[in-house]
Design an enzyme around this catalytic site. Structure first.
Site, PDB file in Angstrom:
ATOM      1  N   LYS A 149      34.566  37.174  -0.931  1.00  0.00           N
ATOM      2  CA  LYS A 149      35.025  36.903  -2.221  1.00  0.00           C
ATOM      3  C   LYS A 149      36.528  36.798  -2.231  1.00  0.00           C
ATOM      4  CE  LYS A 149      31.240  37.590  -4.803  1.00  0.00           C
ATOM      5  NZ  LYS A 149      30.344  37.828  -6.058  1.00  0.00           N
TER       6      LYS A 149
ATOM      7  N   LYS B 129      23.924  32.184   1.454  1.00  0.00           N
ATOM      8  CA  LYS B 129      23.137  32.727   0.308  1.00  0.00           C
ATOM      9  C   LYS B 129      23.000  31.998  -0.941  1.00  0.00           C
ATOM     10  CE  LYS B 129      24.570  36.156  -2.353  1.00  0.00           C
ATOM     11  NZ  LYS B 129      24.926  37.453  -3.119  1.00  0.00           N
TER      12      LYS B 129
ATOM     13  N   LYS C 161      24.659  32.741  -7.550  1.00  0.00           N
ATOM     14  CA  LYS C 161      24.772  32.374  -9.001  1.00  0.00           C
ATOM     15  C   LYS C 161      25.869  31.679  -9.229  1.00  0.00           C
ATOM     16  CE  LYS C 161      24.226  36.711 -11.003  1.00  0.00           C
ATOM     17  NZ  LYS C 161      25.364  37.720 -10.268  1.00  0.00           N
TER      18      LYS C 161
HETATM   19  P1  ATP Z   1      27.560  36.353  -7.438  1.00  0.00           P
HETATM   20  O1  ATP Z   1      27.364  34.851  -6.889  1.00  0.00           O
HETATM   21  O2  ATP Z   1      28.186  36.435  -8.626  1.00  0.00           O
HETATM   22  O3  ATP Z   1      28.185  37.217  -6.239  1.00  0.00           O
HETATM   23  P2  ATP Z   1      24.784  36.940  -6.952  1.00  0.00           P
HETATM   24  O4  ATP Z   1      24.203  35.843  -6.929  1.00  0.00           O
HETATM   25  O5  ATP Z   1      25.129  37.333  -5.638  1.00  0.00           O
HETATM   26  O6  ATP Z   1      26.469  36.903  -7.794  1.00  0.00           O
HETATM   27  P3  ATP Z   1      24.564  39.741  -7.840  1.00  0.00           P
HETATM   28  O7  ATP Z   1      24.520  40.132  -9.335  1.00  0.00           O
HETATM   29  O8  ATP Z   1      25.712  40.056  -6.923  1.00  0.00           O
HETATM   30  O9  ATP Z   1      24.021  38.039  -7.704  1.00  0.00           O
HETATM   31  O10 ATP Z   1      23.085  40.378  -7.277  1.00  0.00           O
HETATM   32  C1  ATP Z   1      22.036  41.059  -7.878  1.00  0.00           C
HETATM   33  C2  ATP Z   1      20.819  41.226  -7.170  1.00  0.00           C
HETATM   34  O11 ATP Z   1      20.301  40.047  -6.562  1.00  0.00           O
HETATM   35  C3  ATP Z   1      21.289  41.966  -5.976  1.00  0.00           C
HETATM   36  O12 ATP Z   1      20.181  42.915  -5.453  1.00  0.00           O
HETATM   37  C4  ATP Z   1      21.297  40.806  -4.664  1.00  0.00           C
HETATM   38  O13 ATP Z   1      21.109  41.614  -3.553  1.00  0.00           O
HETATM   39  C5  ATP Z   1      20.410  39.945  -5.100  1.00  0.00           C
HETATM   40  N1  ATP Z   1      20.507  38.764  -4.677  1.00  0.00           N
HETATM   41  C6  ATP Z   1      21.415  37.877  -5.028  1.00  0.00           C
HETATM   42  N2  ATP Z   1      21.197  36.644  -4.460  1.00  0.00           N
HETATM   43  C7  ATP Z   1      20.370  36.703  -3.801  1.00  0.00           C
HETATM   44  C8  ATP Z   1      19.527  35.720  -2.812  1.00  0.00           C
HETATM   45  N3  ATP Z   1      20.028  34.754  -2.775  1.00  0.00           N
HETATM   46  N4  ATP Z   1      18.393  36.251  -1.937  1.00  0.00           N
HETATM   47  C9  ATP Z   1      17.907  37.688  -2.309  1.00  0.00           C
HETATM   48  N5  ATP Z   1      18.549  38.452  -3.107  1.00  0.00           N
HETATM   49  C10 ATP Z   1      19.712  37.993  -3.626  1.00  0.00           C
END
Ligand code: ATP
Ligand code: LTN
Length: 332
Positions: free
Chosen positions: A115, A197, A200
């Site tokens: 980040k 990964k 979002k």
């Molecule tokens: P950002 O992009 O804002 O960092 P993010 O998509 O990584 O957000 P988070 O809110 O940080 O989402 O994650 C919420 C939950 O979703 C966490 O338990 C995280 O491990 C899970 N998660 C996020 N992205 C994935 C993915 N690509 N595959 C599996 N689990 C995920």
């Protein structure tokens, strides 16, 4: 343990429109815990502001994330659904745990490194201490189990270390939590870069499938997903990371094993397969989307859920906080 019940806690940031990574890696598994357990699912808005947010969007997404929890099957009568900033104990314990978390530990966190690169103009102290606030979320409720995707494993290990360190100094105070990471779905990859990964906040819309994308968009994104050389649908994450990611998604939505999927698409090529993945995904998400629409039209109901959730969470948070304050030596 609280009330002699095992405790589950997890959280999702209202930092964007949720993806099928959030759904398959996290939220879908939130519904897998039995009713005998005390289950807390939090919209972690304090975490979201470690990255700059537009206020009106943050507010809207907070409602929407809560609505998605319910739409994905979390009954607010049976689960404690709440918003992190509405329970002041998170910030309070967060500060306290900052003082039991080492600079070196935080410096090693890969999410912080990622980040910091992505937001080089805003490497704030909150981004750095993010994991000790996450530890506070978890430890505040004496949590036994934390369902998350694999990307959060390192943060969970740090939360365990903080709990053990605190317990070592003051005697038993916190339950040391265990992660619950699903075998299939723990890391859904970007559709445009199977090494990354699905996230979002990815600016490339074709890389992510959102829980709320309409069926045509879902189909189109899967059709454009990068695949690998060859034409065979075979599970092999090293040689065929793109296809293997699609197989994982298909498996999660249909319950089929990788062998079954290989057999189903034997001799049929990538085109047919991608269409099938898109259709399975769109079909599985349709009921969630319908329920989401119904819920977001009723803001008063969502506010009622937030209010009740915050009150219930506060009740349990106070118990832990008063114990922590006493142990540390704060005057009551
Ligand atoms: P950002 O992009 O804002 O960092 P993010 O998509 O990584 O957000 P988070 O809110 O940080 O989402 O994650 C919420 C939950 O979703 C966490 O338990 C995280 O491990 C899970 N998660 C996020 N992205 C994935 C993915 N690509 N595959 C599996 N689990 C995920
Ligand atoms: N850091 C998590 C979100 C999160 C969380 C938590 C997850 C904040 N607090 C407590 C589980 C338990 C993420 O997914 N980025």
């Amino acid at each position: 343990m609280l009330d002699n019940r095992k405790v589950v806690f997890s959280g999702v940031q209202p930092s964007g429109n949720l993806t099928i990574g959030n759904y398959l890696g996290a939220i879908k598994n939130f519904t897998a815990f039995p009713e005998e357990m005390l289950r807390f699912y939090c919209v972690v808005d304090l975490h979201a502001i470690t990255v700059r947010q537009v206020p009106a969007e943050l507010r809207r997404r907070t409602y929407e994330t809560l609505a998605l929890y319910i739409a994905c099957g979390l009954d607010p009568e049976k689960n404690c659904l709440f918003v992190q900033s509405q329970v002041s104990g998170h910030a309070e314990l967060g500060w306290i745990l900052d003082c039991y978390t080492m600079f070196g530990e935080l410096s090693r966190m890969t999410q912080f490194k990622d980040k910091s690169q992505k937001h080089a103009d805003n490497i704030n102290a909150g981004l750095f201490t993010y994991p000790s606030l996450m530890a506070a979320d978890i430890l505040l409720y004496q949590t036994d189990i934390v369902p998350v995707g694999i990307d959060q494993k390192q943060h969970l290990e740090l939360a365990r270390n903080i709990a053990e360190r605190f317990n070592g100094v003051y005697g038993d105070t916190f339950v040391v939590p265990e992660p619950y990471i699903p075998e299939t779905g723990m890391k859904i990859a970007s559709l445009q870069d199977p090494a990354a990964k699905m996230s979002k906040s990815d600016p490339n819309e074709n890389a992510v499938v959102r829980i709320l994308d309409d069926p045509d968009t879902i189909l189109r994104k899967f059709k454009r997903a990068v695949t690998d050389s060859g034409s065979e649908v075979r599970y092999d994450p090293t040689e065929k990371p793109g296809v293997s990611n699609l197989m994982t998604i298909y498996s999660c939505f249909t319950g089929k094993t990788f062998e079954e999927i290989e057999r189903e698409f034997d001799g049929r090529g990538y085109g047919d397969f991608k269409t099938a993945v898109g259709e399975a995904c769109a079909d599985a998400l349709r009921p969630v989307q319908d329920e989401f629409k119904r819920l977001t039209a009723d803001k008063a109901y969502l506010e009622e859920v937030m209010k009740n959730g915050a009150a219930a969470a506060t009740h349990y948070a106070r118990k832990t906080l008063s114990k922590v304050r006493r142990k540390i030596g704060f005057v009551n």
